[in-house]
Design a protein around this motif. Structure first.
Motif, PDB file in Angstrom:
ATOM      1  N   LEU A 198      39.490  68.871  91.432  1.00  0.00           N
ATOM      2  CA  LEU A 198      39.980  70.226  91.667  1.00  0.00           C
ATOM      3  C   LEU A 198      39.586  70.627  93.077  1.00  0.00           C
ATOM      4  CD1 LEU A 198      41.277  72.848  90.602  1.00  0.00           C
ATOM      5  CD2 LEU A 198      39.017  73.495  89.755  1.00  0.00           C
ATOM      6  N   VAL A 199      40.589  70.853  93.935  1.00  0.00           N
ATOM      7  CA  VAL A 199      40.304  71.132  95.345  1.00  0.00           C
ATOM      8  C   VAL A 199      40.817  72.492  95.813  1.00  0.00           C
ATOM      9  CG1 VAL A 199      40.200  68.692  95.999  1.00  0.00           C
ATOM     10  CG2 VAL A 199      42.383  69.940  96.163  1.00  0.00           C
ATOM     11  N   GLY A 200      41.514  73.223  94.950  1.00  0.00           N
ATOM     12  CA  GLY A 200      42.012  74.516  95.396  1.00  0.00           C
ATOM     13  C   GLY A 200      42.744  75.254  94.303  1.00  0.00           C
ATOM     14  N   TYR A 201      43.283  76.393  94.714  1.00  0.00           N
ATOM     15  CA  TYR A 201      44.044  77.207  93.768  1.00  0.00           C
ATOM     16  C   TYR A 201      45.105  78.019  94.496  1.00  0.00           C
ATOM     17  CZ  TYR A 201      41.053  81.146  95.175  1.00  0.00           C
ATOM     18  OH  TYR A 201      40.391  82.121  95.888  1.00  0.00           O
ATOM     19  N   ILE A 202      46.089  78.418  93.713  1.00  0.00           N
ATOM     20  CA  ILE A 202      47.221  79.201  94.220  1.00  0.00           C
ATOM     21  C   ILE A 202      47.366  80.416  93.316  1.00  0.00           C
ATOM     22  CG2 ILE A 202      49.729  79.224  94.574  1.00  0.00           C
ATOM     23  CD1 ILE A 202      49.515  76.120  94.842  1.00  0.00           C
ATOM     24  N   GLY A 203      47.599  81.567  93.923  1.00  0.00           N
ATOM     25  CA  GLY A 203      47.901  82.785  93.179  1.00  0.00           C
ATOM     26  C   GLY A 203      49.282  83.281  93.569  1.00  0.00           C
ATOM     27  N   LEU A 204      50.158  83.391  92.601  1.00  0.00           N
ATOM     28  CA  LEU A 204      51.526  83.870  92.823  1.00  0.00           C
ATOM     29  C   LEU A 204      51.718  85.179  92.069  1.00  0.00           C
ATOM     30  CD1 LEU A 204      53.392  80.515  92.133  1.00  0.00           C
ATOM     31  CD2 LEU A 204      52.859  81.486  94.374  1.00  0.00           C
ATOM     32  N   GLN A 205      52.477  86.091  92.661  1.00  0.00           N
ATOM     33  CA  GLN A 205      52.768  87.353  91.991  1.00  0.00           C
ATOM     34  C   GLN A 205      54.277  87.541  91.910  1.00  0.00           C
ATOM     35  OE1 GLN A 205      52.069  91.070  94.080  1.00  0.00           O
ATOM     36  NE2 GLN A 205      51.298  92.011  92.214  1.00  0.00           N
ATOM     37  N   ASN A 206      54.747  87.796  90.698  1.00  0.00           N
ATOM     38  CA  ASN A 206      56.163  88.146  90.519  1.00  0.00           C
ATOM     39  C   ASN A 206      56.364  89.577  90.998  1.00  0.00           C
ATOM     40  OD1 ASN A 206      56.682  85.692  89.291  1.00  0.00           O
ATOM     41  ND2 ASN A 206      56.399  86.494  87.242  1.00  0.00           N
ATOM     42  N   GLN A 207      57.236  89.755  91.966  1.00  0.00           N
ATOM     43  CA  GLN A 207      57.600  91.082  92.449  1.00  0.00           C
ATOM     44  C   GLN A 207      59.094  91.274  92.197  1.00  0.00           C
ATOM     45  OE1 GLN A 207      56.267  91.409  96.550  1.00  0.00           O
ATOM     46  NE2 GLN A 207      54.137  91.556  95.923  1.00  0.00           N
ATOM     47  N   PRO A 208      59.563  92.531  92.187  1.00  0.00           N
ATOM     48  CA  PRO A 208      60.962  92.778  91.819  1.00  0.00           C
ATOM     49  C   PRO A 208      61.993  91.957  92.599  1.00  0.00           C
ATOM     50  CG  PRO A 208      59.769  94.838  91.972  1.00  0.00           C
ATOM     51  CD  PRO A 208      58.833  93.769  92.448  1.00  0.00           C
ATOM     52  N   ASP A 209      61.756  91.730  93.880  1.00  0.00           N
ATOM     53  CA  ASP A 209      62.763  91.053  94.695  1.00  0.00           C
ATOM     54  C   ASP A 209      62.302  89.729  95.285  1.00  0.00           C
ATOM     55  OD1 ASP A 209      60.916  92.268  96.334  1.00  0.00           O
ATOM     56  OD2 ASP A 209      62.364  92.878  97.843  1.00  0.00           O
ATOM     57  N   ARG A 210      61.117  89.255  94.840  1.00  0.00           N
ATOM     58  CA  ARG A 210      60.615  88.006  95.422  1.00  0.00           C
ATOM     59  C   ARG A 210      59.437  87.463  94.624  1.00  0.00           C
ATOM     60  NH1 ARG A 210      57.277  90.318 100.640  1.00  0.00           N
ATOM     61  NH2 ARG A 210      56.163  91.900  99.459  1.00  0.00           N
ATOM     62  N   LEU A 211      59.082  86.234  94.921  1.00  0.00           N
ATOM     63  CA  LEU A 211      57.863  85.617  94.423  1.00  0.00           C
ATOM     64  C   LEU A 211      56.891  85.620  95.597  1.00  0.00           C
ATOM     65  CD1 LEU A 211      56.372  84.089  92.177  1.00  0.00           C
ATOM     66  CD2 LEU A 211      57.321  81.985  93.124  1.00  0.00           C
ATOM     67  N   PHE A 212      55.794  86.339  95.458  1.00  0.00           N
ATOM     68  CA  PHE A 212      54.832  86.527  96.537  1.00  0.00           C
ATOM     69  C   PHE A 212      53.697  85.516  96.426  1.00  0.00           C
ATOM     70  CE2 PHE A 212      50.954  88.955  97.951  1.00  0.00           C
ATOM     71  CZ  PHE A 212      51.183  88.808  99.308  1.00  0.00           C
ATOM     72  N   LEU A 213      53.515  84.698  97.464  1.00  0.00           N
ATOM     73  CA  LEU A 213      52.382  83.781  97.537  1.00  0.00           C
ATOM     74  C   LEU A 213      51.188  84.582  98.026  1.00  0.00           C
ATOM     75  CD1 LEU A 213      50.983  81.020  97.499  1.00  0.00           C
ATOM     76  CD2 LEU A 213      51.920  80.612  99.787  1.00  0.00           C
ATOM     77  N   SER A 214      50.331  84.964  97.105  1.00  0.00           N
ATOM     78  CA  SER A 214      49.195  85.825  97.417  1.00  0.00           C
ATOM     79  C   SER A 214      47.976  85.024  97.869  1.00  0.00           C
ATOM     80  CB  SER A 214      48.837  86.658  96.183  1.00  0.00           C
ATOM     81  OG  SER A 214      47.669  87.404  96.392  1.00  0.00           O
ATOM     82  N   LYS A 215      47.753  83.884  97.241  1.00  0.00           N
ATOM     83  CA  LYS A 215      46.549  83.109  97.528  1.00  0.00           C
ATOM     84  C   LYS A 215      46.870  81.621  97.558  1.00  0.00           C
ATOM     85  CE  LYS A 215      43.944  86.519  94.872  1.00  0.00           C
ATOM     86  NZ  LYS A 215      45.072  87.416  94.617  1.00  0.00           N
ATOM     87  N   LEU A 216      46.351  80.960  98.564  1.00  0.00           N
ATOM     88  CA  LEU A 216      46.384  79.500  98.643  1.00  0.00           C
ATOM     89  C   LEU A 216      45.106  79.090  99.349  1.00  0.00           C
ATOM     90  CD1 LEU A 216      47.499  76.654  98.451  1.00  0.00           C
ATOM     91  CD2 LEU A 216      48.946  77.136 100.427  1.00  0.00           C
ATOM     92  N   TYR A 217      44.141  78.674  98.560  1.00  0.00           N
ATOM     93  CA  TYR A 217      42.833  78.326  99.094  1.00  0.00           C
ATOM     94  C   TYR A 217      42.486  76.895  98.705  1.00  0.00           C
ATOM     95  CZ  TYR A 217      42.204  83.276 100.017  1.00  0.00           C
ATOM     96  OH  TYR A 217      42.350  84.550 100.498  1.00  0.00           O
TER      97      TYR A 217
END
Length: 108
Positions: free
Chosen positions: A72-91
């Motif tokens: 395990l070397v990292g993580y990604i946080g995605l948020q569903n928004q009304p008009d897009r998929l927001f890449l919130s975190k990539l560490y």
């Protein structure tokens, strides 16, 4: 270079594992940029298990674990928004940085 695999967090155990990794990554990378007190605050507010759990339950977030081989070397946080998929975190942990895992891919 080992292959990477991205796995969605499906339960609290997965999310807890990501929050532990988040604290390690933040304390590994950010001391050269911000103080330990600021890091602790940011982790508690946005990267802790409680914060991530709230984001999943109330803010349309989805978390994913990033593996390099079996590690395990990292993580990604995605948020569903009304008009897009927001890449919130990539560490990524230090050992996985600089390998262009987050680089854009050209489509032909």
């Amino acid at each position: 270079m080992k292959s990477i695999n991205i796995v969605e967090c499906k339960n609290e155990k997965d999310l807890k594992e990501v929050s532990i990794l988040a604290e390690k990554i933040w304390h590994e990378f950010f001391p050269r940029i911000i103080s330990e007190a600021q890091i602790d605050y940011m982790v508690e507010q946005f990267q802790s298990f409680d914060a991530m759990q709230d984001q999943v339950k109330h803010q349309q977030y989805h978390y994913h674990k990033v593996y390099e081989g079996d590690e395990l070397v990292g993580y990604i946080g995605l948020q569903n928004q009304p008009d897009r998929l927001f890449l919130s975190k990539l560490y990524l942990k230090d050992l996985a940085r600089g390998k262009h895992y987050g680089a854009p891919v050209r489509c032909s």
